[in-house]
Design an enzyme around this catalytic site. Sequence first.
Site, PDB file in Angstrom:
ATOM      1  N   LYS A  50      71.540  54.438  34.304  1.00 14.23           N
ATOM      2  CA  LYS A  50      72.999  54.299  34.230  1.00 14.23           C
ATOM      3  C   LYS A  50      73.441  52.854  34.451  1.00 14.23           C
ATOM      4  O   LYS A  50      74.445  52.414  33.892  1.00 14.23           O
ATOM      5  CB  LYS A  50      73.671  55.207  35.254  1.00 14.23           C
ATOM      6  CG  LYS A  50      73.578  56.678  34.906  1.00 14.23           C
ATOM      7  CD  LYS A  50      74.226  57.530  35.979  1.00 14.23           C
ATOM      8  CE  LYS A  50      74.209  58.996  35.611  1.00 14.23           C
ATOM      9  NZ  LYS A  50      74.890  59.814  36.641  1.00 14.23           N
ATOM     10  N   ALA A  64      74.559  55.127  40.129  1.00 13.75           N
ATOM     11  CA  ALA A  64      74.254  56.168  41.116  1.00 13.75           C
ATOM     12  C   ALA A  64      74.158  57.523  40.449  1.00 13.75           C
ATOM     13  O   ALA A  64      74.780  57.766  39.415  1.00 13.75           O
ATOM     14  CB  ALA A  64      75.333  56.197  42.206  1.00 13.75           C
ATOM     15  N   ASP A  65      73.367  58.395  41.056  1.00 11.92           N
ATOM     16  CA  ASP A  65      73.283  59.775  40.596  1.00 11.92           C
ATOM     17  C   ASP A  65      72.948  60.654  41.794  1.00 11.92           C
ATOM     18  O   ASP A  65      72.200  60.247  42.684  1.00 11.92           O
ATOM     19  CB  ASP A  65      72.226  59.946  39.514  1.00 11.92           C
ATOM     20  CG  ASP A  65      72.408  61.266  38.788  1.00 11.92           C
ATOM     21  OD1 ASP A  65      73.280  61.329  37.898  1.00 11.92           O
ATOM     22  OD2 ASP A  65      71.719  62.237  39.131  1.00 11.92           O
ATOM     23  N   THR A  66      73.511  61.857  41.800  1.00 11.33           N
ATOM     24  CA  THR A  66      73.321  62.801  42.906  1.00 11.33           C
ATOM     25  C   THR A  66      72.797  64.121  42.364  1.00 11.33           C
ATOM     26  O   THR A  66      73.285  64.606  41.340  1.00 11.33           O
ATOM     27  CB  THR A  66      74.661  63.051  43.639  1.00 11.33           C
ATOM     28  OG1 THR A  66      75.169  61.796  44.109  1.00 11.33           O
ATOM     29  CG2 THR A  66      74.489  63.993  44.818  1.00 11.33           C
ATOM     30  N   GLY A 101      70.600  58.710  44.441  1.00 19.41           N
ATOM     31  CA  GLY A 101      69.876  57.484  44.130  1.00 19.41           C
ATOM     32  C   GLY A 101      70.876  56.420  43.742  1.00 19.41           C
ATOM     33  O   GLY A 101      71.884  56.703  43.100  1.00 19.41           O
TER      34      GLY A 101
END
Length: 184
Positions: A50, A64-66, A101
Site C-alpha cells: 500500500k 497500514a493494514d489490520t 502492520g
Amino acid sequence: MLILASQSPRRRELLKYITEDFEVRSADVDEALPEGISPSDAVLYLSKIKAEPFRSKNDIVIGADTVVAIDGKILGKPLDSADSRRMLRLLSGREHSVFTGVTILKGDYTDSFFVETRVKFFDLTDVEIDKYIKTGEPLDKAGAYGIQGYGSLLVEGINGDYFNVVGLPVSAVNKHLSAIVNFG
C-alpha cells in the site's frame, strides 16, 4: 510531506493524534495474500504494497493494514450478514489477535513493523449477534466488528494497544516516525 497511504477514515483520525499535517492517498493494489501466510507476515506485506506506490525522496509515506486472526487464520471483511454471523460466532467467548502492520518509507529507507493486540469476546447469544449485525457496522470491518463502535459491547477485555484494534497503533507509529524524521 507526510502521506497516509490508506482509505481508512479511522486511520486518518488516529494519525491526527500525531500530526494534522498529512495528505491521504491510496492506490489500487492487489491485496491477494500468498497461501499459508501468517497473520503478522500478511499485515507487513499488505502495509508495504500500500505504501510503495508513493515512495519518494522527499516524502514520508505510511502504509497500514489490520487483520483479525483466530486459530492462526485470518478473518477478513465479511462478504454479507451470514458471513458476519459466522465470524462473530467463531469469536464468541474466545480470545483472538488483531494485527496491524505499518510500513514507513522515505527515499531508500524502509521501516516495517507490526503490533499484536489480544481481544476477548463475551459469550454471545444469537440475539446479540443479530442485533449487532443489524447496526450494519460489521460489514466493512475485519473480523466483522469495530471496537470503537457498537462492537465495543461484544468485548470482554483487551491486552495491548486499543488503537491497534481500531486500525493504527498510534504510539508505535509515533516512535517509528520520530526515528525517520531524525534519519532524513
